[in-house]
Scaffold this active site. Structure first.
Site, mmCIF file in Angstrom:
data_model
loop_
_atom_site.group_PDB
_atom_site.id
_atom_site.type_symbol
_atom_site.label_atom_id
_atom_site.label_comp_id
_atom_site.label_asym_id
_atom_site.label_seq_id
_atom_site.Cartn_x
_atom_site.Cartn_y
_atom_site.Cartn_z
ATOM 1 N N MET A 185 -16.892 26.856 -30.109
ATOM 2 C CA MET A 185 -15.503 27.093 -29.678
ATOM 3 C C MET A 185 -15.403 26.916 -28.174
ATOM 4 O O MET A 185 -16.087 27.614 -27.405
ATOM 5 C CB MET A 185 -15.066 28.508 -30.076
ATOM 6 C CG MET A 185 -14.930 28.687 -31.582
ATOM 7 S SD MET A 185 -14.670 30.405 -32.056
ATOM 8 C CE MET A 185 -16.344 31.058 -31.858
ATOM 9 N N THR A 186 -14.571 25.983 -27.736
ATOM 10 C CA THR A 186 -14.397 25.708 -26.313
ATOM 11 C C THR A 186 -13.891 26.953 -25.591
ATOM 12 O O THR A 186 -12.933 27.585 -26.023
ATOM 13 C CB THR A 186 -13.415 24.553 -26.117
ATOM 14 O OG1 THR A 186 -13.977 23.380 -26.703
ATOM 15 C CG2 THR A 186 -13.152 24.296 -24.641
ATOM 16 N N HIS A 229 -21.085 16.316 -31.951
ATOM 17 C CA HIS A 229 -19.668 16.534 -32.289
ATOM 18 C C HIS A 229 -19.029 15.196 -32.673
ATOM 19 O O HIS A 229 -18.747 14.359 -31.824
ATOM 20 C CB HIS A 229 -18.937 17.138 -31.097
ATOM 21 C CG HIS A 229 -17.614 17.762 -31.434
ATOM 22 N ND1 HIS A 229 -16.873 17.401 -32.534
ATOM 23 C CD2 HIS A 229 -16.890 18.732 -30.817
ATOM 24 C CE1 HIS A 229 -15.760 18.112 -32.578
ATOM 25 N NE2 HIS A 229 -15.758 18.935 -31.535
ATOM 26 N N ALA A 259 -16.157 15.088 -34.762
ATOM 27 C CA ALA A 259 -14.964 15.535 -35.489
ATOM 28 C C ALA A 259 -13.739 15.591 -34.586
ATOM 29 O O ALA A 259 -13.790 15.287 -33.399
ATOM 30 C CB ALA A 259 -15.234 16.913 -36.091
ATOM 31 N N TYR A 287 -12.145 13.362 -31.391
ATOM 32 C CA TYR A 287 -12.838 13.052 -30.143
ATOM 33 C C TYR A 287 -13.562 11.700 -30.271
ATOM 34 O O TYR A 287 -13.348 10.964 -31.229
ATOM 35 C CB TYR A 287 -13.779 14.192 -29.774
ATOM 36 C CG TYR A 287 -13.054 15.479 -29.472
ATOM 37 C CD1 TYR A 287 -12.223 15.592 -28.348
ATOM 38 C CD2 TYR A 287 -13.154 16.587 -30.313
ATOM 39 C CE1 TYR A 287 -11.540 16.754 -28.064
ATOM 40 C CE2 TYR A 287 -12.462 17.767 -30.032
ATOM 41 C CZ TYR A 287 -11.656 17.838 -28.918
ATOM 42 O OH TYR A 287 -10.965 18.995 -28.642
#
Length: 372
Positions: A29-30, A171, A173, A176
């Site tokens: 989670m950013t 990543h 998904a 991006y």
């Protein structure tokens, strides 16, 4: 929930060198708490609290590879350079000291735009200079750009192993960079990194996975996060049938992905209800059935509201896990990633295990303003 019902959530899990005490993963989670791209002691303490709280595997927030415009916000952490890697060394040391297991999520944001209006010093890059359908942004990547990006992912994974992380996640998904290569709306290339079929458009991700595998060796687990939905189009489906999904996922597993982290907005929703009904397999369930590799499911676990609404301000209340336990019991998927519930409460796992549901915290977006 009974102790017996919860047993399925607290079974150990082992794959290659990865050994976990339970099936619970902290979702990436950013957080935007890394000034100049460097995670500090507050970030290390944040992850250490989740390890102390019993999370089986922690996946970090997205950390960007060494490319000129690989992030779209200024406080997203780097996973390159001496200062940032020293910060991540402190993170993994703290997590291991608490008995936890962890991997960085390696990321390139592609042509996506951040929320703050911040602009990178270099043009953003993507397969065809598009953020979404008919939405130009930045430049199309050259062959050299692609080769350098693949090499940057491999270097970051090698650094993750060198620093002592237990896994690395790529990543791929949520619209991006890697996902922009999968998506026909944003990949309009006519070279070997484009193509009319989804299988053809897996080449960029497959080349990254192959390079990462070479950099970390055969036993270090590589996770790959995937989604059908995009931040640019929540209703998007790359694969509309199980056969199309197989065409998408099989080349990625063959290239080196060990575990598929299958992101959907609500984990209980059937991926192909027209095939196996409204209570049928979810995305992670189909991915496991089609490829045979372990999968992670995710999506609004333990909370009443889905995450997009929650991040817009809707409060989400703690709810039971009966449907999750039912799906784990039938081995639909292997691991479950928990996001907002763990943002709000680092002791969420302990409270679930000890049946202290009355002590679970609700989630509201004010939690995003601090590293709880």
């Amino acid at each position: 929930m009974s102790k017996h019902a919860l047993d399925v959530l607290f079974r150990p899990f082992q794959y290659k060198s990865l050994q976990l005490p339970n099936r619970i993963v902290m979702a990436p989670m950013t957080r935007n708490f890394s000034p100049e791209g460097v995670p500090g002691p507050d970030v290390a303490a944040y992850y250490q609290r989740r390890a102390e709280g019993g999370v089986g595997l922690i996946l970090s927030e997205g950390t960007v590879i060494e490319r000129p415009a690989s992030r779209n916000e200024p406080r997203i952490p780097f996973f390159h350079g001496a200062r940032a890697l020293a910060g991540w060394q402190a993170v993994i040391n703290a997590v291991h000291a608490a008995g936890g297991r962890m991997g960085p999520q390696l990321w390139h944001t592609g042509a996506t735009r951040g929320n703050s209006g911040w602009q990178a010093d270099a043009p953003v890059e993507s397969p065809s200079g598009l953020n979404g359908p008919d939405d130009p942004n930045g430049v199309a990547m050259s062959d050299e750009d692609i080769a350098d990006t693949i090499a940057a992912f491999a270097r970051a994974a090698a650094d993750a192993k060198r620093l002592g992380f237990d896994v690395a996640e790529i990543h791929g998904a949520h619209g991006y960079l890697i996902d922009q290569f999968f998506w026909q709306a944003t990949n309009q290339r006519s070279d070997s990194y484009g193509g009319a079929t989804l299988r053809e458009r897996t080449r960029f991700a497959a080349d990254i996975l192959a390079a990462v595998r070479q950099s970390v060796g055969p036993d270090f687990p590589i996770l790959l996060r995937l989604s059908q939905w995009k931040q640019q189009d929540y209703a998007c489906k790359l694969a509309r049938t199980p056969d199309e999904m197989a065409q998408w996922l099989e080349p990625l597993v063959a290239a080196g992905a060990d575990i598929l982290h299958c992101s959907q907005r609500r984990f209980w929703e059937a991926e192909f209800p027209e095939v196996d009904g409204e209570q049928g397999l979810n995305f992670a369930g189909w991915a496991k059935k089609l490829t045979g590799v372990p999968t992670i499911s995710v999506g609004s676990v333990g909370l009443s509201g889905e995450f997009l609404a929650a991040f817009k301000g809707e409060r989400s209340h703690a709810v039971g896990l009966d449907e999750l336990l039912r799906r784990l019991e039938r081995d639909e998927f292997d691991l479950i990633a928990v996001g907002r519930a763990l943002l709000a409460d680092p002791q969420w796992v302990v409270k679930i295990k000890e049946e202290r549901s009355d002590e679970l915290h609700d989630f509201d977006r004010s939690v995003l303003g601090a590293l709880v």
